[in-house]
Design a protein around this motif. Structure first.
Motif, short mmCIF file in Angstrom:
data_model
loop_
_atom_site.label_atom_id
_atom_site.label_comp_id
_atom_site.label_asym_id
_atom_site.label_seq_id
_atom_site.Cartn_x
_atom_site.Cartn_y
_atom_site.Cartn_z
N SER A 230 55.20 20.68 57.60
CA SER A 230 56.21 19.78 58.15
C SER A 230 55.87 18.33 57.80
CB SER A 230 56.27 19.95 59.67
OG SER A 230 57.20 19.04 60.24
N GLY A 231 56.89 17.59 57.36
CA GLY A 231 56.72 16.18 57.00
C GLY A 231 56.49 15.96 55.53
N GLU A 232 56.09 16.99 54.79
CA GLU A 232 55.88 16.85 53.35
C GLU A 232 57.21 16.86 52.60
OE1 GLU A 232 53.38 19.90 51.84
OE2 GLU A 232 51.57 19.19 52.82
N VAL A 233 57.24 16.23 51.43
CA VAL A 233 58.41 16.33 50.57
C VAL A 233 58.60 17.79 50.18
CG1 VAL A 233 59.38 15.68 48.33
CG2 VAL A 233 58.17 13.97 49.69
N PHE A 234 59.83 18.29 50.33
CA PHE A 234 60.11 19.68 49.98
C PHE A 234 59.82 19.91 48.50
CE2 PHE A 234 62.86 22.94 48.24
CZ PHE A 234 62.62 23.99 49.10
N THR A 235 59.09 20.98 48.23
CA THR A 235 58.71 21.33 46.85
C THR A 235 59.01 22.81 46.64
OG1 THR A 235 56.93 19.70 46.93
CG2 THR A 235 56.84 21.32 45.18
N ILE A 236 59.85 23.11 45.66
CA ILE A 236 60.27 24.49 45.45
C ILE A 236 59.12 25.39 45.04
CG2 ILE A 236 60.93 24.10 43.04
CD1 ILE A 236 62.79 26.33 45.61
N SER A 237 58.16 24.85 44.27
CA SER A 237 57.04 25.68 43.82
C SER A 237 56.16 26.08 45.00
CB SER A 237 56.20 24.94 42.77
OG SER A 237 55.65 23.75 43.30
N LYS A 238 55.93 25.16 45.94
CA LYS A 238 55.14 25.49 47.12
C LYS A 238 55.85 26.54 47.96
CE LYS A 238 52.07 21.63 48.14
NZ LYS A 238 51.66 20.64 49.18
N TYR B 287 76.65 14.39 33.76
CA TYR B 287 76.88 13.62 35.00
C TYR B 287 76.12 14.30 36.14
CZ TYR B 287 79.17 11.02 38.72
OH TYR B 287 79.41 10.20 39.80
N LEU B 288 75.25 13.54 36.81
CA LEU B 288 74.38 14.07 37.85
C LEU B 288 74.82 13.63 39.24
CD1 LEU B 288 70.92 13.28 36.18
CD2 LEU B 288 72.36 15.29 35.85
N ASP B 289 74.65 14.52 40.19
CA ASP B 289 74.76 14.17 41.61
C ASP B 289 73.41 14.49 42.23
OD1 ASP B 289 75.37 13.69 44.23
OD2 ASP B 289 76.88 15.29 44.41
N GLU B 290 72.51 13.50 42.25
CA GLU B 290 71.13 13.72 42.66
C GLU B 290 71.00 14.01 44.15
OE1 GLU B 290 68.52 11.05 39.60
OE2 GLU B 290 69.63 9.98 41.16
N GLY B 291 71.82 13.36 44.96
CA GLY B 291 71.65 13.48 46.40
C GLY B 291 70.44 12.68 46.87
N GLU B 292 69.95 13.00 48.05
CA GLU B 292 68.81 12.30 48.63
C GLU B 292 67.59 13.23 48.69
OE1 GLU B 292 68.84 9.16 49.18
OE2 GLU B 292 71.01 8.91 48.82
N GLN B 293 66.44 12.62 48.85
CA GLN B 293 65.20 13.39 48.94
C GLN B 293 65.01 13.94 50.36
OE1 GLN B 293 61.15 11.53 48.78
NE2 GLN B 293 61.04 12.59 46.80
N TYR B 294 64.66 15.22 50.46
CA TYR B 294 64.48 15.88 51.74
C TYR B 294 63.01 16.25 51.95
CZ TYR B 294 69.52 16.30 52.55
OH TYR B 294 70.84 16.03 52.79
N ARG B 295 62.64 16.29 53.22
CA ARG B 295 61.29 16.69 53.58
C ARG B 295 61.32 18.00 54.37
NH1 ARG B 295 57.26 13.00 52.87
NH2 ARG B 295 57.97 10.98 52.05
N MET B 296 60.15 18.61 54.45
CA MET B 296 60.04 19.87 55.18
C MET B 296 60.12 19.63 56.68
SD MET B 296 59.76 23.10 54.89
CE MET B 296 59.50 24.41 56.09
N GLY B 297 60.94 20.41 57.35
CA GLY B 297 61.06 20.31 58.80
C GLY B 297 60.29 21.41 59.51
N ARG B 298 60.99 22.27 60.23
CA ARG B 298 60.35 23.36 60.97
C ARG B 298 60.30 24.61 60.10
NH1 ARG B 298 63.23 25.46 64.20
NH2 ARG B 298 61.69 26.44 65.56
#
Length: 352
Positions: A141-149, A108-119
């Motif tokens: 800033s403004g890009e989709v948050f990416t853990i590898s980056k 059972y997954l709780d995906e949540g929402e997609q977040y972007r990079m802020g400050r």
């Protein structure tokens, strides 16, 4: 089943009787509440946990608890890589069929929402200006948050300090998640630690190549401040020689730190590979007649890093010998000097 057999009044021998069953196969993997990615996509993320059956890849499908836990980590990383920073999953439900042949897995997954990079900000022991640190950050800033980056940015920022001699700089990413804007702010906090000098460099595994041949390619000397960048470049130079199996820092370098003197000793482990080339040739030519040829070359002659080549050809009308020698460090300096000596003889008798 465990049987207890009394041997003495104060001693008991335990006998374990184990009944093995056949390997259980994974019959079905079910994802629940996944809205952003399909079951097919998520099953591909689980590299080692796959549904069994006739058409399963590599005959896979066997359930292994350790591999399954690793796949759950891959699943979490997958969502973080796509900006779902609040992804969670409940404890998977694993059930076994009555005949002990099949396993059914529900997640059972709780995906949540997609977040972007802020400050992004920088704090702590700052040795560079904000503009200089910004140059090493790729998650904008403004890009989709990416853990590898984010992890790559931490690595680059750490290396920036390590090149100044702070070998054990710690960069802590303090993340602030804003649900109302679905953005993530990151404050990179620097803990530079103490300046570290390079102590002793020990080279092992070079049974043929002399130490000096390896050390002259190193761009960092014992006693100097440690530099991560210079050490990486040194490994690159050694790899370009072609004398060794590919050197990777995480596999070929051991670091030992002395906190009392703030020095780090390095052990470089190399694995030599043969670079000698031997060729034989032969044939018949209308001009040269029949001939046999032999050639030998090595780019690390006697382990001194010198290139030696011998090429000879003997035929009914033609004989030649060619010696070539190249010294890449003439008089101890990176100056290449070479020489070639050859002798050839050709005889041709024209019939009358």
């Amino acid at each position: 089943r465990v049987d207890a057999v009394e041997k003495k009044p104060d001693e008991v021998r335990l006998v374990f009787q184990v009944q093995d069953f056949d390997k259980v196969e994974i019959k079905k993997i079910t994802f629940l509440n996944n809205r952003h990615f399909s079951d097919r996509q998520l099953k591909q993320v689980l590299q080692e946990t796959q549904e069994g059956g006739v058409f399963s890849p590599g005959g896979g499908g066997s359930f292994r608890d350790g591999a399954f836990k690793q796949d759950l980590q891959r699943l979490t990383y997958w969502y973080l890589e796509h900006g779902y920073v609040k992804f969670r999953f409940e404890a998977p439900v694993v059930t076994v069929s009555d005949d002990k042949k099949w396993v059914f897995i529900s997640i059972y997954l709780d995906e949540g929402e997609q977040y972007r990079m802020g400050r992004q900000d920088f704090s702590g022991d700052l040795l560079f200006t904000r503009e200089e640190l910004d140059e090493d950050v790729s998650l904008l800033s403004g890009e989709v948050f990416t853990i590898s980056k984010r992890n790559q940015d931490i690595q680059r920022l750490s290396e920036k300090y390590q090149d100044l001699g702070y070998a054990f700089t710690n960069v802590v990413p303090k993340m602030a998640i804003h649900d109302e804007t679905r953005t993530v702010d990151i404050d990179y906090s620097f803990e530079k630690g103490e300046l570290v000098h390079l102590g002793r460099i020990t080279i092992v595994g070079n049974s043929k190549t002399h130490d000096k041949v390896i050390r002259r390619e190193l761009l960092i000397d014992e006693g100097n401040f440690y530099s991560e960048n210079l050490w990486e470049l040194s490994l690159l130079r050694l790899n370009q020689l072609g004398y060794f199996e590919t050197l990777k820092k995480e596999e070929s370098v051991d670091m030992k730190t002395d906190t009392r003197t703030n020095t780090v000793d390095l052990t470089l482990r190399v694995k030599e590979r043969g670079k000698n080339t031997v060729q034989m040739s032969g044939g018949v030519s209308g001009i040269s007649g029949s001939f046999l040829g032999f050639s030998y070359s090595t780019n690390n002659f006697l382990g001194l890093g010198e290139t030696l080549g011998v090429d000879t050809s003997v035929g009914t009308r033609y004989k030649s010998v060619n010696f070539s020698f190249t010294e890449p460090y003439f008089l101890g300096r990176p100056m290449q000097v070479g020489a070639s000596v050859f002798l050839s003889r050709f005889s041709y008798n024209q019939g009358r």
